[in-house]
Scaffold this active site. Structure first.
Site: not given
Length: 635
Positions: A103, A438, A441
């Site tokens: 990290c 999308c 779509c």
């Protein structure tokens, strides 16, 4: 020498038993030695940890609180699953950093965490600072619910609470001190006061004749509750201003407006409110470290300057001058464009892609946004901040650039052209709302474009689409994609939502049902004209004299029944052979008359085709038109 056979056998067995016993004894000795070695290693590790801890305690006990030496190593204890309970339970205060080796934020915080441990040790604090590799010590990490990194936990006699302040050194020092009995720091000389003021941070200075009484108790309560700000207290009037009467509280900041006097009632809530409104610098840097402190402020009007460091240098004086006029009313912030991990999402909120300075407004309560669309000057910035504070600015909605060419069957809509095209009251507008990511779509795109080809040439109907991820509008409140919105003419501000998963036939029917301006598509009109021409040709053939088969037209389609011609009327009758009696023939003649009448009244709803055998066929009907355009699956 001769030995009996039995004697030799006995000696063999005896030697075998001795060999087995020797092997077992050696194995047991080896096992005990290994166990003793392991125990010795464990004890050695425990001893080493405890020696480190004792060294730390000796160093802390030797600290005078004023001139403690800076130690040559970081004052951070390494703990693990084996030593955690002993360390965390044997000390009054332990400040623990849970981290992951991979990290980067943990690594960045580790250095400041170690420095905070030194600063507190220098001031006489007995808090033990420790760190835990939460990845390689899952038992301890699970016990204290360490899941995100870095994680900071503060233990008091073995009971822990989560750290709730910022990650700057000053914030961590203040937070720990206030939880270890040091809500306010007492200063008695001007030198001590100057040392705090030179820290270049906001500090609260208080003056009381005595550290007692109800007003002082309210002050201490506020000092404990305010986590990120240093509170100082003194009974020496020379440290503050001699002309101020006690009690006295003020906040000092290291910028142009560096002193604010408290004038409210001496209660915890009012003191906290005073500190919250005044503790922030005139101009603060907004980043991942300061975001929590900024957004928790009671000051909800934020002016943001997006700029790189070199550009901010040229705007610093101007920006601070305007910030001074709105001190404690509007928070002025700077977002460094070089910090791309933080600045890019912020720019996306405003739909900005810029490498030059830009100014925006953000209301932290209702989320409304505003944008300075002119050059950044002292006058424009001051007017922008004033109108923002008074609620006079128009709301900002992000938009892609207006297309230079907007041709095609489906028009492209952006935020800036939404009102002009979609809300045009002279047109019916069918709008497809989509996003680039999308998947669903894509299929609707094909159906929508097929519909656009079918209604091409209808002047009253506009088909359009808009990318909702890059464009906004108050009427574009869509929760799922794709969405199809129909804006009827003359009442276009009220969209009608089309059904989900539409077919071509369903979309066409939906548009016709909701269009404020009735229309006929070019294809429907062409078919209607073709049907009319065919009827005219049939009528002409019927009127010509000649043989029985003159004007005969072969049956088409699936119609195979012959029709008979009634010379006493101009309409076609069904063949009497298929019916029983004269009544049936007259009934069929009436039906044909109805069909002819209907055809004459509404040609675009269907045409009557009659062949020489008096076959009645409807052509050009909506059903046949749609059927010719649809595949078997769509039907």
């Amino acid at each position: 020498m001769y030995l009996p056979k039995d004697y030799k056998l006995n000696i063999f067995f005896l030697l075998l038993v001795l060999l087995l016993l020797t092997t077992l004894v050696a194995s047991e000795i080896q096992r005990e030695s290994a166990a003793a070695a392991d125990e010795e290693d464990v004890e050695g590790e425990d001893l080493e940890d405890l020696e480190d801890l004792e060294d730390l305690e000796d160093e802390e006990e030797g600290s005078t609180g004023t001139a403690a030496p800076v130690f040559g190593r970081a004052l951070l204890m390494d703990i693990n699953d084996r030593t955690a309970d002993k360390l965390l339970g044997s000390h009054e205060y332990v400040f623990l950093l849970g981290y992951a080796p991979w990290c980067t934020r943990s690594s960045a915080l580790m250095e400041d965490f170690a420095l905070v441990s030194r600063l507190l040790a220098e001031s006489g604090s007995t808090v033990v600072f420790a760190k835990l590799d939460a990845i390689n010590n899952p038992s301890t990490a699970s016990q204290y619910s360490i899941k995100g990194f870095p994680a900071l936990l503060f233990f008091t006699n073995g009971t822990f609470q989560r750290y709730t302040s910022g990650h700057s050194r000053e914030e961590m020092v203040n937070w720990v001190r206030k939880r270890t009995g040091f809500a306010a720091t007492t200063i008695s000389t001007k030198a001590e006061a100057e040392a705090f003021l030179n820290k270049n941070v906001a500090v609260v200075i208080s003056y009381f004749e005595k550290f007692e009484g109800p007003e002082y108790e309210e002050f201490i309560a506020a000092a404990i509750a305010e986590e990120g700000t240093e509170f100082l207290q003194t009974t020496n009037a020379d440290i503050v201003q001699l002309f101020m009467k006690p009690p006295f509280i003020a906040l000092r900041k290291p910028q142009a407006v560096n002193f604010a006097a408290f004038g409210g009632h001496y209660s915890e809530s009012e003191i906290l409110s005073f500190v919250e409104l005044n503790k922030h610098p005139l101009v603060s840097c907004l980043n991942s470290t300061t975001a929590r402190r900024v957004y928790s402020s009671p000051i909800k009007h934020h002016v943001l300057l997006f700029a790189e460091s070199k550009d901010y240098e040229s705007l610093r004086d101007l920006y601070q001058a305007v910030a001074k006029d709105f001190n404690s009313k509007v928070m002025f912030l700077v977002v460094d464009l070089a910090d791309e991990d933080f600045s890019r999402p912020m720019l996306a909120v405003y739909g900005l892609q810029t490498d030059k300075p830009a100014v925006a407004g953000f209301h932290n309560e209702d989320g409304s946004r505003y944008l300075l669309d002119s050059e950044i000057t002292l006058h424009s910035l001051k007017a922008f901040a004033a109108d923002f504070l008074e609620g006079k600015l128009p709301l900002y909605y992000k938009s892609q650039p207006v297309p230079t060419e907007n041709v095609g069957l489906v028009r492209t809509i952006v935020g800036k052209t939404f009102d002009l095209i979609v809300l045009d009251e002279t047109k019916d507008v069918f709008l497809q709302v989509y996003t680039p990511w999308c998947v669903a779509c894509e299929k609707v795109n094909r159906t929508f474009e097929k519909l656009a080809r079918y209604v091409e040439g209808v002047p009253s109907l506009v088909l359009a689409r808009i990318d909702a991820s890059a464009n906004e509008h108050p009427l574009l409140k869509v929760l799922s994609f794709p969405s199809l919105l129909f804006f009827p003419a003359r009442k276009s501000s009220i969209p009608i939502v089309a059904p989900e998963r539409p077919s071509f036939k369903g979309l066409l029917q939906f548009v016709k049902e909701n269009a404020a301006i009735p229309f006929v598509s070019l294809k429907e009109e062409a078919r209607s004209k073709k049907g009319a021409a065919q009827n005219a040709e049939i009528t002409s053939l019927k009127s010509q004299p000649g043989e029985e088969d003159q004007g005969k037209i072969e049956p088409t389609g699936e119609v195979h029944a012959a029709l008979e011609k009634d010379t006493s009327s101009d309409f076609a009758t069904f063949p009497s052979s298929s019916l029983k009696g004269k009544d049936r023939n007259e009934e069929n003649a009436a039906q044909a008359t109805d069909i002819t009448t209907m055809n004459g009244e509404n040609l675009d709803e269907g045409q009557l085709q009659i062949n020489s055998a008096q076959e009645v066929v409807m052509v050009g009907s909506p059903e046949s038109d749609l059927s010719s355009e649809l595949t078997k699956d769509e039907l």
